[in-house]
Each structure stands twice: as structure tokens, then as C-alpha cells.
Scaffold this motif. Structure first.
Motif, PDB file in Angstrom:
ATOM      1  N   TRP A 221      29.640  21.927  54.732  1.00 48.43           N
ATOM      2  CA  TRP A 221      29.097  22.706  55.035  1.00 48.43           C
ATOM      3  C   TRP A 221      29.764  24.484  54.146  1.00 48.43           C
ATOM      4  O   TRP A 221      28.621  25.267  53.533  1.00 48.43           O
ATOM      5  CB  TRP A 221      29.176  23.488  56.332  1.00 48.43           C
ATOM      6  N   LEU A 222      30.864  24.449  53.494  1.00 48.75           N
ATOM      7  CA  LEU A 222      31.077  24.898  52.585  1.00 48.75           C
ATOM      8  C   LEU A 222      30.887  24.794  51.294  1.00 48.75           C
ATOM      9  O   LEU A 222      31.158  25.353  50.254  1.00 48.75           O
ATOM     10  CB  LEU A 222      32.492  25.189  52.282  1.00 48.75           C
ATOM     11  N   THR A 224      27.262  23.857  50.380  1.00 49.24           N
ATOM     12  CA  THR A 224      26.130  23.843  50.640  1.00 49.24           C
ATOM     13  C   THR A 224      25.466  24.715  51.385  1.00 49.24           C
ATOM     14  O   THR A 224      25.983  24.782  52.745  1.00 49.24           O
ATOM     15  CB  THR A 224      25.017  21.804  50.674  1.00 49.24           C
ATOM     16  N   ASP A 225      24.017  24.853  51.382  1.00 44.49           N
ATOM     17  CA  ASP A 225      23.169  25.899  52.094  1.00 44.49           C
ATOM     18  C   ASP A 225      22.499  25.238  52.918  1.00 44.49           C
ATOM     19  O   ASP A 225      21.370  24.555  53.635  1.00 44.49           O
ATOM     20  CB  ASP A 225      22.325  27.147  51.453  1.00 44.49           C
ATOM     21  N   PHE A 268      39.597  19.132  53.278  1.00 44.93           N
ATOM     22  CA  PHE A 268      38.399  20.411  54.289  1.00 44.93           C
ATOM     23  C   PHE A 268      39.994  21.029  53.247  1.00 44.93           C
ATOM     24  O   PHE A 268      38.774  21.416  53.033  1.00 44.93           O
ATOM     25  CB  PHE A 268      38.572  20.314  55.700  1.00 44.93           C
ATOM     26  N   PHE A 272      38.003  23.900  50.744  1.00 46.77           N
ATOM     27  CA  PHE A 272      38.265  24.925  51.589  1.00 46.77           C
ATOM     28  C   PHE A 272      38.882  25.710  50.388  1.00 46.77           C
ATOM     29  O   PHE A 272      38.707  27.449  50.179  1.00 46.77           O
ATOM     30  CB  PHE A 272      39.231  24.852  52.656  1.00 46.77           C
ATOM     31  N   ARG A 278      31.914  29.816  47.800  1.00 46.71           N
ATOM     32  CA  ARG A 278      32.428  29.798  49.311  1.00 46.71           C
ATOM     33  C   ARG A 278      34.399  29.581  49.448  1.00 46.71           C
ATOM     34  O   ARG A 278      34.793  29.341  50.790  1.00 46.71           O
ATOM     35  CB  ARG A 278      31.805  29.006  50.541  1.00 46.71           C
ATOM     36  N   LEU A 280      37.984  30.015  48.879  1.00 46.16           N
ATOM     37  CA  LEU A 280      39.250  30.660  48.837  1.00 46.16           C
ATOM     38  C   LEU A 280      39.687  31.811  47.350  1.00 46.16           C
ATOM     39  O   LEU A 280      39.264  32.676  47.387  1.00 46.16           O
ATOM     40  CB  LEU A 280      40.344  30.006  49.641  1.00 46.16           C
ATOM     41  N   ARG A 283      36.359  33.162  46.206  1.00 44.54           N
ATOM     42  CA  ARG A 283      35.860  34.441  46.633  1.00 44.54           C
ATOM     43  C   ARG A 283      36.986  35.269  45.938  1.00 44.54           C
ATOM     44  O   ARG A 283      36.417  36.059  45.654  1.00 44.54           O
ATOM     45  CB  ARG A 283      36.209  34.284  48.220  1.00 44.54           C
TER      46      ARG A 283
ATOM     47  N   LEU B  88      41.942  30.432  59.700  1.00 46.87           N
ATOM     48  CA  LEU B  88      40.793  30.334  59.155  1.00 46.87           C
ATOM     49  C   LEU B  88      39.527  30.540  59.762  1.00 46.87           C
ATOM     50  O   LEU B  88      38.768  30.947  59.110  1.00 46.87           O
ATOM     51  CB  LEU B  88      40.584  28.151  59.514  1.00 46.87           C
ATOM     52  N   ARG B  91      37.204  32.939  58.300  1.00 42.81           N
ATOM     53  CA  ARG B  91      36.024  32.795  56.799  1.00 42.81           C
ATOM     54  C   ARG B  91      35.262  32.455  56.997  1.00 42.81           C
ATOM     55  O   ARG B  91      34.682  32.362  58.198  1.00 42.81           O
ATOM     56  CB  ARG B  91      36.865  31.883  56.298  1.00 42.81           C
ATOM     57  N   GLU B  92      34.358  33.019  56.254  1.00 48.98           N
ATOM     58  CA  GLU B  92      32.944  32.921  56.373  1.00 48.98           C
ATOM     59  C   GLU B  92      32.476  30.793  56.745  1.00 48.98           C
ATOM     60  O   GLU B  92      32.935  30.616  56.004  1.00 48.98           O
ATOM     61  CB  GLU B  92      32.527  32.761  54.988  1.00 48.98           C
ATOM     62  N   ARG B  93      31.528  31.107  57.453  1.00 48.04           N
ATOM     63  CA  ARG B  93      30.749  29.672  58.050  1.00 48.04           C
ATOM     64  C   ARG B  93      31.982  28.584  58.130  1.00 48.04           C
ATOM     65  O   ARG B  93      32.137  27.776  58.838  1.00 48.04           O
ATOM     66  CB  ARG B  93      30.554  29.054  56.759  1.00 48.04           C
ATOM     67  N   ILE B  94      33.421  29.248  58.864  1.00 52.31           N
ATOM     68  CA  ILE B  94      34.539  28.183  59.536  1.00 52.31           C
ATOM     69  C   ILE B  94      34.199  29.145  61.165  1.00 52.31           C
ATOM     70  O   ILE B  94      35.121  30.028  61.373  1.00 52.31           O
ATOM     71  CB  ILE B  94      35.460  28.025  58.878  1.00 52.31           C
ATOM     72  N   LEU B 102      39.839  21.314  64.225  1.00 44.68           N
ATOM     73  CA  LEU B 102      39.848  21.074  62.506  1.00 44.68           C
ATOM     74  C   LEU B 102      41.810  20.756  62.706  1.00 44.68           C
ATOM     75  O   LEU B 102      42.470  20.247  62.661  1.00 44.68           O
ATOM     76  CB  LEU B 102      39.586  21.662  62.032  1.00 44.68           C
TER      77      LEU B 102
END
Lengths: 381, 303
Positions: A221-222, A224-225, A268, A272, A278, A280, A283, B88, B91-94, B102
């Protein structure tokens, strides 16, 4: 097929199946339901086993899936009393059911082969030993058929009901208005989750089921939309983690389920950190760029504001400009450099002057802040 | 039943186990109230699972299986798990649920992996470690009980010291921030207390079921009162009683492990509270509704 290949195939099938149904859990903020359902299938497994189901019988799978759905129903019934919140309801139901299952095992099933450790942690390494025999022929390990069946079920359910699931996940109110039953789809999804958990626990254990349902989906999900991309991507990431975990376990001579969960975590963490938009780092970089852009614009606005006024000379002197803007000298130096590179500014002796590009950038800001005809406009420009 | 009560006093092992689970129930009951009120019930689950790698690492690094060493290890990774969840979830989307699931599964998987690596070695003393999965209350000796009491006592003392702050944080965090309290620090402190409660209980009820002892007594107590002070005391009492009752049941009925028995006792306390609490209970709610209907009907007839 070698046992090695078989184990990896089982793991890949289970991982992909978990990732598909898990994606909807993650999207619907129900990730902890995966934890609850996977623990709560224990009493179902035990009861079906005690009713004469024997390990691996359809009755066992049915009983387990049923108790998974019952868990969700119980959590929601508790929530509906309004006497406890959702998280508390989840936290009340599944430990109680799991404890009940443990008591059942130790009371009645101790003498048979039903090991709570195995249910919890899986026994993937032994999976190739149990074969599926059809008409006297060995057609592969039983676990592969089960995990493969779960995968087929998930792919079928997700592709047949793709539109419905998408709608209910992202806009339940609209779905209801259009005549889809969110409740029916919800329980359908919960049945799918329970069935997947039951099919996978045999191979990989309950705790890994949680990792496989949540981790790959959250990572994807990080990236793709789009749901149509998200689902196969999650399945792919899950399968990758499974294979990587297998080899990690081989390397350290460790639990396969544990190593796979670790790999889910690593995948992950990688996504992430390094996801293109999206992640780290992305961002951080974006934030830094925005800061620089903002500083440059602010400088341009400041200079434009004082252009042609009596204090212009004072307000544009390089040596003291940072005091007017309440910046430190370092920031001013960097911003001036950015502005010069961009062609917004030019230097004249110790003074900083606006080029046309800088002036028009400042005007854009003013126009946005004070659209024509609204309230006070700044007196200059 | 009276025989059971007598055994509870006279049988040395049973008395220790019951005392230990009662202490544990009291501490986790009291601290669990804040988790439940702040909608963080499931954080305890993540923390208890995240404790597993710490236990194994502590043993691996020190070579000691003494309870304080293992508990310290459990505390460190448990706290790391909690920190990871909150890092976590920002953050956006989590979302929080994703972060919890997780962290608990990945940390637990890491613990499992370490454990099997350790067990791969030809060493007889390793077997005790996997009892942390389901706990081994029956193995509690007097010193364990005293340690649990001391650690839990400190946690409760801290709770009492920062009572006003924690109360404000739980019910109106924004007001606390505006009033100038160090909200972040208090939040960390409360999480730390939760971690303490979890690791104190691990030895007795195990990783999988520990979270329930934080939630069930608190959720039960919540049904009887709207005042925080009463809720915390009541949760501690319910927790202690569930602990002792569970220990007694498992001591008298062979084959029923202590951890699950304690959890089932606490859950039973919750169910009773849910049904029969005078103000909020489902039964009294139903009775009140019936009485109101009757009254309305008779008033309607009269007019």
C-alpha cells in the motif's frame, strides 16, 4: 519434486493467499482481526477434532473457519452493546477463545497428536512427509493441496467480487445505497479470512498467518494507489518473503515460520524506508525540497515588499538580511544560492535585487493570499 | 469448595501459585484500566509478543535463566515493540491496527527464530524457555512471587504518584498539553508501566494470553463505575480474584493449565459485569426498558 521445492511452494501459496485477503483487512483497518481470528480458530479445530474429525479432515477446517467467523460476530456483538470499545472487544474475545481451546487440548486431546505449539508455530519442515494419495497415486504433499486450494479460493473470490469489495472497502455508504449489502460482503470477507487462516496455519502456524496477512499488504500500500495493482503486489511481496524466509531458516537452521515472519518484517522495512513516494527517505527529501522552496519564495516576497520603498536599501542588504527574516546566516546563504541559481535574484555589491522571475513568483504568492477584491491587499507591488 | 479454599492455604505450591497470579492480576488489572480507557487495549498484546526475542536474547547473551535477567530482556524488546508501534502508526497509510499486527507478528517471529537457533545447540537448560509461550505458573516459587510483588508494587506506586497527570492524559490529552504537562513524557511513562505489567505476568500466563489480563478486569470494572479511582481499585480486585481462582481451579483439576484458567476466570468476571451491572448491565437495561414500556402503556390507558 524435492522436499525443498515442495516446502517453498507451500509457503508461497500460503503467503499469496494470506496477502490477498489480508489486503482488505489492512485497508479496512481490521488488521488486528487477523490476529484475533487466527488465535480463535483453535477451539474450532479442537472441537472438530474431538468430534472425530482427525487432523486434516474437512470437518476440522469447517469447524475452524466457523469459529473464526464466530469470533468476528462476537466482537461486533460486544461492540454493539456500546459498553466496550472495539479494541477492548477484540482483546476480550480472542484470548478467551484461545484459552478455551488450550484447556480443551490439555483436558481431552493430550493423548493424541494435537500440539498447541504446532498450531501456533507451524511445522512447515515436516509438511512434505504427509502425502496426498488419490487413487493410490502420490500427487504431492497434502499441505500443498490445502495451501493451493486457499490460494485458488482467494484469487477466485477477489476477482469475482473485485468491484463489490472495492466499493465496500472505500465507500460502504455508497455501496449500501447502490444496493450491495455491506454486511453480507463483510461476513463473506471474514469467512474468506478464517478459511485462509485455517488453511495456512497447518503449514506456517498462526502467528505467521498474521504476519503474512498484514505485512505484505501494508508494504504494497505504500507503493501504489490502485487496488488492482495492490493485490498482486501484496501477493508477490508475500511470496518473496516466504522464499527468502525459507532460505534464511536453512542458513541458520532455525524455525521456518519465524524466519518468514522476520523476512516479512524486513521487506516491510525496506519498502517503508525506500518507497519512491511514500517512503521515509522520499518523504524526508520532499520535506527538505519544500523547505528550500518556501524559504526562497519567502525571500522573494520580502524583497518585493520593500522594492522601491525608502527602506529598500536597508531591507535588502546581504549582511543583515537574515536578521529581518529571523533566519540564521547559514539558511540565508543557502537560500540566496538557490535563488541565484534559479535566476530569481541578482547581487549588486552588498545588496540583493529581484529579477523578473523572482518578482513574478512573489506576485503569485500575493495573488494567492489576497485574491482580487478580498479584504486588505498589501500596499505595494 | 471449602476443601479447595483450605488447600489454597495449606498447600505450599498452590499457595505460591495463587499468590503469584493474584499479585499479577491486581497489577495488570490496575494498569490495564488506562490501556482500556485510552483505546490501547491491544498494545499489551503487541508488547507481550515483542517480549519473546528479548527473553531469548537475554538468555543467549548472559547464559543465565534467572527470572530477573529474562524479565529485563523481555522488558527491553517489549518496550521497543511499543515504541515501534507508535512510530509506525504516526506515518501516512499505516494505521494503528496495522502497526500492532505487524509488530507483534514480526517480533514474535524473530523470537521464534532466535529460540530455534538457540535450541539447535546441544544444551539441556534451554527447554525452560518455551514455557514463556504459555507460562508456567506451577513453577512459581516464593521468591518469584516476592519479585513480582516488588516490581508490580513499584509500578502501582508510580501510577499513584502521577495519578492526576495520567487521569488528565487519559480523558483529555489536549487539555493536558495546553495546561503544560509533558504529554509525550507521560505517555511514554504510561507505556513503560504497561510493559512492566506485561513482563511481570509473562512467566505465569505466557506471551499469548497476557494481554487478556490487562483488558478483562479493566473492562469488567468499567461496567460498575464511572469514576477512575474506583475503576482502578475494582479492576485490581477483580484481577487478583481471577488470578487466585484460576490458580485454584487449575491446581484442583489436573490438566487445566493455569494461564488459560486465569484468563477464563477474568473473562467470566467481565461477562457477569456486562450482564448484571446495575447501571449499565444488559439485563438491568432490559428490565428498565420493560418497566418504562409498562409505565407508558398504563399511562396511555389512563388518559
Amino acid at each position: 519434486m524435492t522436499p525443498q521445492t515442495e516446502i517453498q511452494l507451500i509457503a508461497v501459496a500460503a503467503a499469496a493467499a494470506c496477502a490477498l485477503s489480508g489486503t482488505f483487512l489492512v485497508l479496512r483497518r481490521m488488521a488486528m482481526i487477523a490476529d484475533a481470528v487466527s488465535h480463535a480458530v483453535l477451539p474450532g479445530i479442537v472441537i472438530a477434532f474431538l468430534l472425530g474429525g482427525g487432523l486434516g479432515s474437512p470437518l476440522l477446517a469447517f469447524g475452524a473457519a466457523l469459529s473464526g467467523v464466530a469470533t468476528v460476530a462476537l466482537v461486533e456483538a460486544l461492540q454493539r452493546t456500546k459498553l466496550v470499545k472495539e479494541d477492548t472487544a477484540i482483546g476480550l474475545v480472542f484470548p478467551a477463545l484461545f484459552a478455551f481451546g488450550v484447556v480443551l487440548v490439555s483436558r481431552y486431546a493430550d493423548h493424541v497428536h494435537l500440539d498447541v505449539d504446532a498450531v501456533l508455530l507451524g511445522e512447515l519442515a515436516f509438511a512434505p512427509f504427509e502425502r496426498m494419495i488419490i487413487a493410490g497415486r502420490d500427487v504431492g504433499p497434502r499441505a500443498l493441496w490445502i495451501a493451493g486450494g486457499a490460494l485458488v479460493l482467494n484469487v477466485a473470490a477477489v476477482s469475482v467480487f473485485f468491484k463489490e469489495l472495492k466499493l465496500v472497502t472505500f465507500d460502504p455508504a455508497l455501496a449500501a445505497a447502490l444496493g450491495f449489502s455491506p454486511l453480507l460482503l463483510h461476513y463473506g470477507l471474514m469467512t474468506l479470512v478464517s478459511a485462509t487462516a485455517v488453511a495456512s496455519f497447518d503449514a506456517v502456524g498462526l502467528v505467521l498467518v498474521v504476519a503474512l496477512m498484514v505485512g505484505p499488504a501494508a508494504a504494497a500500500w505504500l507503493l501504489t494507489d490502485r487496488l488492482a495493482v495492490l493485490l498482486p503486489l501484496a501477493a508477490g511481496l508475500g511470496a518473496t518473503s516466504a522464499v527468502a524466509g525459507y532460505w534464511l531458516a536453512r542458513w541458520f537452521d532455525a524455525s521456518i515460520a519465524g524466519a518468514m515472519a522476520v523476512c516479512v518484517g524486513l521487506v516491510f522495512l525496506l519498502v517503508f524506508s525506500f518507497a519512491p513516494r511514500r517512503g521515509l527517505l522520499a518523504r524526508r527529501r520532499m520535506l527538505a525540497t519544500q523547505r528550500r522552496e518556501f524559504a526562497m519564495t519567502l525571500l522573494a516576497v520580502h524583497l518585493a515588499q520593500h522594492e522601491g520603498t525608502v527602506d529598500e536599501a536597508d531591507e535588502s542588504r546581504l549582511a543583515s538580511l537574515h536578521l529581518h527574516l529571523h533566519w540564521d546566516e547559514d539558511r540565508l546563504r543557502r537560500t540566496v544560492r538557490d535563488g541565484l541559481n534559479r535566476g530569481w535574484l541578482r547581487r549588486e555589491d552588498d545588496r540583493l535585487l529581484l529579477e523578473d522571475a523572482g518578482r513574478s513568483a512573489a506576485r503569485t504568492v500575493f495573488a494567492r493570499a489576497w485574491p482580487q477584491g478580498t479584504g486588505t491587499t498589501p500596499h505595494r507591488i | 469448595m471449602s476443601e479447595a479454599l483450605q488447600l489454597l492455604w495449606t498447600d505450599y505450591t498452590l499457595r505460591n501459585v495463587a499468590a503469584g497470579t493474584a499479585v499479577l492480576g491486581a497489577v495488570s488489572g490496575a494498569l490495564g484500566c488506562f490501556a482500556v480507557l485510552r483505546r490501547r487495549s491491544l498494545l499489551g498484546d503487541a508488547v507481550s509478543h515483542a517480549a519473546l526475542p528479548g527473553i531469548v536474547l537475554a538468555w543467549l547473551l548472559t547464559g543465565s535463566k534467572a527470572a530477573p535477567v529474562l524479565v529485563a530482556g523481555a522488558g527491553i524488546t517489549g518496550w521497543l515493540g511499543a515504541a515501534a508501534v507508535s512510530a509506525l502508526a504516526r506515518r501516512e497509510r499505516i494505521r494503528e491496527d496495522t502497526a500492532l499486527a505487524l509488530v507483534l507478528s514480526v517480533f514474535f517471529g524473530a523470537g521464534l527464530m532466535l529460540l530455534t537457533v538457540v535450541q539447535g545447540r546441544p544444551d539441556a537448560s534451554q527447554a525452560g524457555l518455551d514455557t514463556f509461550l504459555f507460562g508456567q505458573a506451577a513453577a512459581l516459587v516464593e521468591r518469584d512471587v516476592l519479585t513480582m510483588g516488588a516490581v508490580g508494587g513499584v509500578a502501582v506506586l508510580v501510577l499513584a504518584l502521577f495519578w492526576k497527570e495520567f487521569k488528565l492524559l487519559s480523558f483529555d490529552a489536549d487539555a493536558a498539553a495546553v495546561a503544560g504537562y509533558p504529554v509525550k513524557l507521560l505517555d511514554h511513562l504510561l507505556t513503560l508501566l504497561l510493559v512492566v505489567a506485561v513482563v511481570v505476568g509473562l512467566q505465569a500466563v505466557g506471551v499469548v494470553l497476557m494481554s487478556s489480563l490487562l483488558i478483562a478486569p479493566a473492562a469488567a470494572a468499567r461496567q460498575w463505575t464511572n469514576r477512575l479511582g474506583r475503576m482502578v481499585v475494582l479492576a485490581a480486585v477483580i484481577g487478583a480474584m481471577s488470578g487466585a481462582l484460576g490458580a485454584a481451579v487449575s491446581g484442583l483439576a489436573p490438566g487445566i493449565p493455569t494461564g488459560p484458567a486465569v484468563v477464563l476466570a477474568a473473562t467470566a468476571a467481565f461477562v457477569v459485569s456486562l450482564l448484571f451491572s446495575p447501571s449499565r448491565g444488559l439485563v438491568s437495561r432490559r428490565l428498565r426498558a420493560a418497566a418504562r414500556d409498562r409505565r407508558l402503556r398504563s399511562e396511555g390507558d389512563a388518559s
